[in-house]
Design a protein around this motif. Structure first.
Motif, PDB file in Angstrom:
ATOM      1  N   GLY A  40      42.362  31.763  41.407  1.00  0.00           N
ATOM      2  CA  GLY A  40      41.112  31.707  40.646  1.00  0.00           C
ATOM      3  C   GLY A  40      41.196  30.799  39.428  1.00  0.00           C
ATOM      4  N   GLY A  41      40.052  30.308  39.016  1.00  0.00           N
ATOM      5  CA  GLY A  41      39.986  29.397  37.870  1.00  0.00           C
ATOM      6  C   GLY A  41      40.494  30.006  36.582  1.00  0.00           C
ATOM      7  N   HIS A  42      40.273  31.308  36.401  1.00  0.00           N
ATOM      8  CA  HIS A  42      40.767  31.953  35.181  1.00  0.00           C
ATOM      9  C   HIS A  42      42.284  32.036  35.196  1.00  0.00           C
ATOM     10  N   ALA A  43      42.840  32.337  36.368  1.00  0.00           N
ATOM     11  CA  ALA A  43      44.296  32.496  36.477  1.00  0.00           C
ATOM     12  C   ALA A  43      45.013  31.188  36.191  1.00  0.00           C
ATOM     13  N   ALA A 203      34.739  30.693  45.753  1.00  0.00           N
ATOM     14  CA  ALA A 203      36.102  30.487  46.258  1.00  0.00           C
ATOM     15  C   ALA A 203      36.675  31.723  46.968  1.00  0.00           C
ATOM     16  N   ASP A 204      36.279  32.909  46.503  1.00  0.00           N
ATOM     17  CA  ASP A 204      36.744  34.125  47.189  1.00  0.00           C
ATOM     18  C   ASP A 204      36.179  34.177  48.606  1.00  0.00           C
ATOM     19  N   THR A 205      34.873  33.890  48.701  1.00  0.00           N
ATOM     20  CA  THR A 205      34.202  33.906  50.003  1.00  0.00           C
ATOM     21  C   THR A 205      34.850  32.902  50.951  1.00  0.00           C
ATOM     22  N   LEU A 221      44.202  37.592  46.383  1.00  0.00           N
ATOM     23  CA  LEU A 221      43.187  37.044  45.475  1.00  0.00           C
ATOM     24  C   LEU A 221      43.733  37.130  44.059  1.00  0.00           C
ATOM     25  N   LEU A 222      44.125  35.984  43.499  1.00  0.00           N
ATOM     26  CA  LEU A 222      44.718  35.949  42.160  1.00  0.00           C
ATOM     27  C   LEU A 222      43.635  35.737  41.120  1.00  0.00           C
ATOM     28  N   THR A 223      43.550  36.678  40.187  1.00  0.00           N
ATOM     29  CA  THR A 223      42.508  36.589  39.174  1.00  0.00           C
ATOM     30  C   THR A 223      43.100  36.812  37.788  1.00  0.00           C
ATOM     31  N   ASP A 224      42.283  37.243  36.822  1.00  0.00           N
ATOM     32  CA  ASP A 224      42.787  37.383  35.453  1.00  0.00           C
ATOM     33  C   ASP A 224      42.820  38.830  35.000  1.00  0.00           C
ATOM     34  N   VAL A 225      42.700  39.763  35.938  1.00  0.00           N
ATOM     35  CA  VAL A 225      42.840  41.195  35.623  1.00  0.00           C
ATOM     36  C   VAL A 225      43.897  41.771  36.574  1.00  0.00           C
ATOM     37  N   PRO A 226      44.511  42.919  36.199  1.00  0.00           N
ATOM     38  CA  PRO A 226      45.614  43.436  37.026  1.00  0.00           C
ATOM     39  C   PRO A 226      45.221  43.818  38.451  1.00  0.00           C
ATOM     40  N   GLY A 227      43.925  43.953  38.715  1.00  0.00           N
ATOM     41  CA  GLY A 227      43.444  44.353  40.039  1.00  0.00           C
ATOM     42  C   GLY A 227      42.082  44.981  39.842  1.00  0.00           C
ATOM     43  N   VAL A 228      41.686  45.882  40.761  1.00  0.00           N
ATOM     44  CA  VAL A 228      40.414  46.591  40.570  1.00  0.00           C
ATOM     45  C   VAL A 228      40.668  47.720  39.573  1.00  0.00           C
ATOM     46  N   LEU A 229      39.825  47.779  38.539  1.00  0.00           N
ATOM     47  CA  LEU A 229      39.988  48.792  37.495  1.00  0.00           C
ATOM     48  C   LEU A 229      38.921  49.873  37.662  1.00  0.00           C
ATOM     49  N   ASP A 230      39.302  51.115  37.295  1.00  0.00           N
ATOM     50  CA  ASP A 230      38.310  52.190  37.360  1.00  0.00           C
ATOM     51  C   ASP A 230      37.470  52.187  36.081  1.00  0.00           C
ATOM     52  N   GLY A 251      28.518  51.102  40.451  1.00  0.00           N
ATOM     53  CA  GLY A 251      28.540  50.211  39.284  1.00  0.00           C
ATOM     54  C   GLY A 251      29.906  50.054  38.628  1.00  0.00           C
ATOM     55  N   THR A 252      30.977  50.566  39.258  1.00  0.00           N
ATOM     56  CA  THR A 252      32.329  50.372  38.687  1.00  0.00           C
ATOM     57  C   THR A 252      32.735  48.913  38.857  1.00  0.00           C
ATOM     58  N   ILE A 253      32.322  48.343  39.965  1.00  0.00           N
ATOM     59  CA  ILE A 253      32.644  46.942  40.260  1.00  0.00           C
ATOM     60  C   ILE A 253      31.405  46.096  39.992  1.00  0.00           C
ATOM     61  N   THR A 254      31.546  45.086  39.116  1.00  0.00           N
ATOM     62  CA  THR A 254      30.393  44.256  38.748  1.00  0.00           C
ATOM     63  C   THR A 254      30.803  42.783  38.722  1.00  0.00           C
ATOM     64  N   GLY A 255      29.846  41.912  38.405  1.00  0.00           N
ATOM     65  CA  GLY A 255      30.104  40.484  38.144  1.00  0.00           C
ATOM     66  C   GLY A 255      30.951  39.819  39.209  1.00  0.00           C
ATOM     67  N   GLY A 256      31.941  39.026  38.743  1.00  0.00           N
ATOM     68  CA  GLY A 256      32.777  38.239  39.652  1.00  0.00           C
ATOM     69  C   GLY A 256      33.608  39.088  40.598  1.00  0.00           C
ATOM     70  N   MET A 257      33.751  40.378  40.293  1.00  0.00           N
ATOM     71  CA  MET A 257      34.538  41.240  41.194  1.00  0.00           C
ATOM     72  C   MET A 257      33.740  41.559  42.465  1.00  0.00           C
TER      73      MET A 257
HETATM   74  N1  LIG Z   1      36.017  47.196  38.398  1.00  0.00           N
HETATM   75  C1  LIG Z   1      36.480  45.999  37.989  1.00  0.00           C
HETATM   76  N2  LIG Z   1      37.806  45.779  37.937  1.00  0.00           N
HETATM   77  C2  LIG Z   1      38.310  44.589  37.528  1.00  0.00           C
HETATM   78  N3  LIG Z   1      37.544  43.536  37.131  1.00  0.00           N
HETATM   79  C3  LIG Z   1      36.186  43.691  37.161  1.00  0.00           C
HETATM   80  C4  LIG Z   1      35.608  44.917  37.602  1.00  0.00           C
HETATM   81  N4  LIG Z   1      34.268  44.767  37.541  1.00  0.00           N
HETATM   82  C5  LIG Z   1      34.032  43.523  37.082  1.00  0.00           C
HETATM   83  N5  LIG Z   1      35.168  42.855  36.843  1.00  0.00           N
HETATM   84  C6  LIG Z   1      35.240  41.486  36.329  1.00  0.00           C
HETATM   85  O1  LIG Z   1      35.597  40.591  37.373  1.00  0.00           O
HETATM   86  C7  LIG Z   1      36.340  39.520  36.796  1.00  0.00           C
HETATM   87  C8  LIG Z   1      37.076  38.751  37.881  1.00  0.00           C
HETATM   88  O2  LIG Z   1      36.151  37.909  38.567  1.00  0.00           O
HETATM   89  P1  LIG Z   1      36.024  36.341  38.192  1.00  0.00           P
HETATM   90  O3  LIG Z   1      35.785  36.191  36.707  1.00  0.00           O
HETATM   91  O4  LIG Z   1      35.030  35.754  39.113  1.00  0.00           O
HETATM   92  O5  LIG Z   1      37.505  35.872  38.490  1.00  0.00           O
HETATM   93  P2  LIG Z   1      38.092  34.548  39.157  1.00  0.00           P
HETATM   94  O6  LIG Z   1      37.688  33.401  38.306  1.00  0.00           O
HETATM   95  O7  LIG Z   1      39.558  34.821  39.148  1.00  0.00           O
HETATM   96  O8  LIG Z   1      37.542  34.508  40.568  1.00  0.00           O
HETATM   97  C9  LIG Z   1      37.220  40.217  35.793  1.00  0.00           C
HETATM   98  O9  LIG Z   1      37.707  39.356  34.780  1.00  0.00           O
HETATM   99  C10 LIG Z   1      36.294  41.297  35.236  1.00  0.00           C
HETATM  100  O10 LIG Z   1      35.624  40.809  34.088  1.00  0.00           O
END
Ligand SMILES: Nc1ncnc2c1ncn2[C@@H]1O[C@H](COP(=O)(O)OP(=O)(O)O)[C@@H](O)[C@H]1O
Ligand SMILES: CC(=O)N[C@@H](CCC(=O)OP(=O)(O)O)C(=O)O
Length: 303
Positions: A40-43, A203-205, A221-230, A251-257
């Motif tokens: 991923g771009g953030h990583a 890019a994930d798709t 899938l390498l990103t900028d968080v440790p994984g899926v967070l609760d 709604g636990t998973i939002t945005g780029g996740m």
């Molecule tokens: N439940 C969740 N667990 C982890 N990250 C989440 C969650 N929900 C939303 N996010 C967001 O998803 C982001 C990762 O997606 P994205 O920014 O698109 O990464 P990348 O650029 O690596 O594809 C995290 O930085 C975080 O802000």
């Protein structure tokens, strides 16, 4: 400072000793298996971790595995659009893409970032080849469709994302040829439409489509968080498809996740054995995930 204990066994790789000691006993695990790694771009913002990433990819290839790298570059596209004075907006984790934007997307992804990663891999002694989905007719896409819930009418409304594509066909011939030639494919998520149109694919798709078409052993899938967070921001180490759907719905998973999890669902349904979401900023994240017992990040399986 890097040590070079791996030098004799693996001539071009200089992985830190403690990482290699953990990894060596497990290296037969994925012999000749295809592993798709989405970077991923953030990583990739962290230069030291980027060098370690390239080392890992070379080491995987030299240990008999077949790595395919798919990279993103969302933040880098955003910066270039900013410099050019082009406004950009995300809806449901996807960039609304007009003609001017897709030109910049292709320039940044298939141009600078793709060649930068190829360069990093070369610098570590690997032989990489940079391609995008248009090369060799590899990935054909159609216009993506998405709906959002309109808060006023409480009905699903279709949103127009412009030139955002979703893969409809992957032609694996070109990838098979590249792998057979013992080159490491580095893929930018730009695809072509049946009408000759260039599409911007998340890019994930894109990585999920490649992993699915090649029935990869693993998709990382390498990103900028440790994984899926609760909801308390704690790492969830294991998930099933059913858990994933629930976490999106509540709604636990939002945005780029969201595209990441949708990718996991798609790839697993296509026959990929498991998907892992992990922190690409951690040094040697790929090696630690594949070649140690404890792994890293969130492991997602069908059941
Ligand atoms: N439940 C969740 N667990 C982890 N990250 C989440 C969650 N929900 C939303 N996010 C967001 O998803 C982001 C990762 O997606 P994205 O920014 O698109 O990464 P990348 O650029 O690596 O594809 C995290 O930085 C975080 O802000
Ligand atoms: C349609 C869409 O959103 N495309 C993405 C492509 C790059 C990408 O996905 O990069 P990351 O993996 O770094 O987020 C974009 O334009 O940003």
């Amino acid at each position: 400072m890097k040590e070079s204990l791996a030098k004799d066994a693996l001539p071009n790789v200089h992985v830190r000793a403690e990482v290699l000691v953990q990894a060596l006993p497990h290296m037969q695990r994925y012999d000749q298996e295809i592993v798709v790694i989405k970077y991923g771009g953030h990583a990739m913002g962290d230069r030291a971790a980027a060098e370690d990433f390239a080392e890992d990819i070379v080491l995987l290839e030299q240990s008999g595995l077949k790595p395919i790298v798919v990279h993103g570059g969302g933040p880098q596209i955003g910066r270039m659009l900013g410099r050019l004075g082009i406004e950009s907006e995300f809806r449901g984790g996807l960039r609304v893409t007009d003609e001017a934007t897709v030109e910049v997307v292709e320039m940044v992804l298939a141009g600078s970032i793709n060649k930068q990663i190829v360069g990093w891999i070369s610098a570590e002694g690997g032989r990489a080849i940079g391609l995008c989905g248009k090369d060799g007719n590899m990935v054909r896409a159609r216009k993506a469709t998405r709906t959002v819930l309109d808060p006023e009418s409480q009905t699903e409304q279709e949103i127009d994302l412009g030139l955002v594509g979703e893969p409809e066909h992957v032609e694996r011939g070109v990838l098979d040829a590249v792998l057979k030639a013992e080159l490491i494919p580095v893929l930018a998520p730009v695809a072509f439409g049946a009408d000759g149109q260039t599409y911007n694919v998340n890019a994930d798709t894109f990585a999920g489509a490649i992993a699915g078409a090649l029935r990869a052993k693993r998709l990382l899938l390498l990103t900028d968080v440790p994984g899926v967070l609760d909801k308390d921001k704690k790492l969830i180490t294991d998930l099933t498809l059913e858990d994933c759907r629930r976490l999106i719905a509540d709604g636990t998973i939002t945005g780029g996740m969201i595209p990441k999890i949708e990718t996991c669902i798609y790839a697993l349904e296509q026959g990929v054995e498991a998907v892992v979401i992990l922190d690409g900023k951690v040094s040697h994240a790929v090696l630690l995930e594949l070649f140690t017992d404890h792994g890293a990040g969130t492991l997602i399986r069908r059941t």
